[in-house]
Design a protein around this motif. Structure first.
Motif, PDB file in Angstrom:
ATOM      1  N   GLU A  20       0.924  -1.178   0.193  1.00 52.20           N
ATOM      2  CA  GLU A  20       0.049   0.020  -0.251  1.00 52.20           C
ATOM      3  C   GLU A  20       0.755   1.151  -0.140  1.00 52.20           C
ATOM      4  O   GLU A  20       1.789   1.203   0.749  1.00 52.20           O
ATOM      5  N   ALA A  21       0.681   2.309  -0.852  1.00 53.68           N
ATOM      6  CA  ALA A  21       1.479   3.296  -0.803  1.00 53.68           C
ATOM      7  C   ALA A  21       0.853   4.602  -0.384  1.00 53.68           C
ATOM      8  O   ALA A  21      -0.365   4.858  -0.499  1.00 53.68           O
ATOM      9  N   GLY A  22       1.380   5.528   0.014  1.00 54.20           N
ATOM     10  CA  GLY A  22       1.081   6.785   0.828  1.00 54.20           C
ATOM     11  C   GLY A  22       1.984   7.741   0.465  1.00 54.20           C
ATOM     12  O   GLY A  22       3.208   7.537   0.160  1.00 54.20           O
ATOM     13  N   VAL A  23       1.532   9.124   0.304  1.00 56.82           N
ATOM     14  CA  VAL A  23       2.483  10.236   0.145  1.00 56.82           C
ATOM     15  C   VAL A  23       2.278  11.459   1.305  1.00 56.82           C
ATOM     16  O   VAL A  23       1.011  11.546   1.600  1.00 56.82           O
ATOM     17  N   LYS A  24       2.999  12.063   1.556  1.00 55.14           N
ATOM     18  CA  LYS A  24       2.852  13.301   2.286  1.00 55.14           C
ATOM     19  C   LYS A  24       3.562  14.384   1.350  1.00 55.14           C
ATOM     20  O   LYS A  24       4.535  14.272   1.049  1.00 55.14           O
ATOM     21  N   LEU A  25       2.769  15.584   1.206  1.00 51.14           N
ATOM     22  CA  LEU A  25       3.168  16.453   0.149  1.00 51.14           C
ATOM     23  C   LEU A  25       3.177  17.837   1.027  1.00 51.14           C
ATOM     24  O   LEU A  25       2.150  18.437   1.533  1.00 51.14           O
ATOM     25  N   TYR A  26       4.177  18.367   0.878  1.00 48.25           N
ATOM     26  CA  TYR A  26       4.719  19.667   1.596  1.00 48.25           C
ATOM     27  C   TYR A  26       4.717  20.795   0.406  1.00 48.25           C
ATOM     28  O   TYR A  26       5.940  20.651  -0.268  1.00 48.25           O
ATOM     29  N   LEU A  27       3.876  21.365   0.283  1.00 48.54           N
ATOM     30  CA  LEU A  27       3.652  22.167  -0.692  1.00 48.54           C
ATOM     31  C   LEU A  27       4.130  23.900  -0.516  1.00 48.54           C
ATOM     32  O   LEU A  27       3.387  24.633   0.307  1.00 48.54           O
TER      33      LEU A  27
END
Length: 147
Positions: free
Chosen positions: A50-57
């Motif tokens: 299972e893949a997940g992301v955290k995005l710091y924009l």
């Protein structure tokens, strides 16, 4: 102007507004001892992981932490891959990563955003869609915080 000409103009206007969406409402922001950022609330199944992301924009750049988890049991997962990617762009196009699109729903009063990958990352192929919500967390990478 005839009424039948109005619909194509409305569609063009909507596409223009969506393509140039102002994502300032979901940009990374330090808050107290924690941080506000975009993250997957539900991981995406990719084969056996299972893949997940955290995005710091940020205003002119982005940082993503990508993780792959392998489920050990209903309540336990094991991180099998973790990567950090960074690049330029602060709008709907994140160079070298993918495209952001604001969805019509909200989470805690902030828009929910969809990230469509332009490239494969780990086991996750290009074209994969992640739904990201604006959340609060206690940790952010040094490449974001500068500490």
């Amino acid at each position: 102007m005839r009424p039948k000409h109005i619909l194509p103009l409305l569609i063009l206007l909507l596409a223009t507004v969506t393509a140039s969406a102002d994502l300032s409402a979901v940009r990374y922001q330090p808050s107290g001892r924690g941080h506000n950022f975009l993250a997957t609330t539900d991981t995406v199944p990719v084969g056996a992981v299972e893949a997940g992301v955290k995005l710091y924009l940020l205003a002119d750049r982005w940082v993503v932490t990508y993780t792959e988890h392998k489920r050990r049991s209903a309540n336990e997962t094991e991180v099998v891959l973790e990567r950090e990617l960074a690049g330029r762009g602060g709008g709907p196009t994140l160079a070298g990563l993918g495209t952001l699109r604001e969805l019509s729903e909200t989470h805690n009063g902030k828009p929910v955003v969809e990230l469509v990958l332009d490239q494969a990352i780990g086991s996750t192929p290009s074209g994969t869609r992640f739904r990201l919500a604006y959340i609060y967390g206690s940790w952010a990478p040094k490449s974001v915080t500068g500490r």
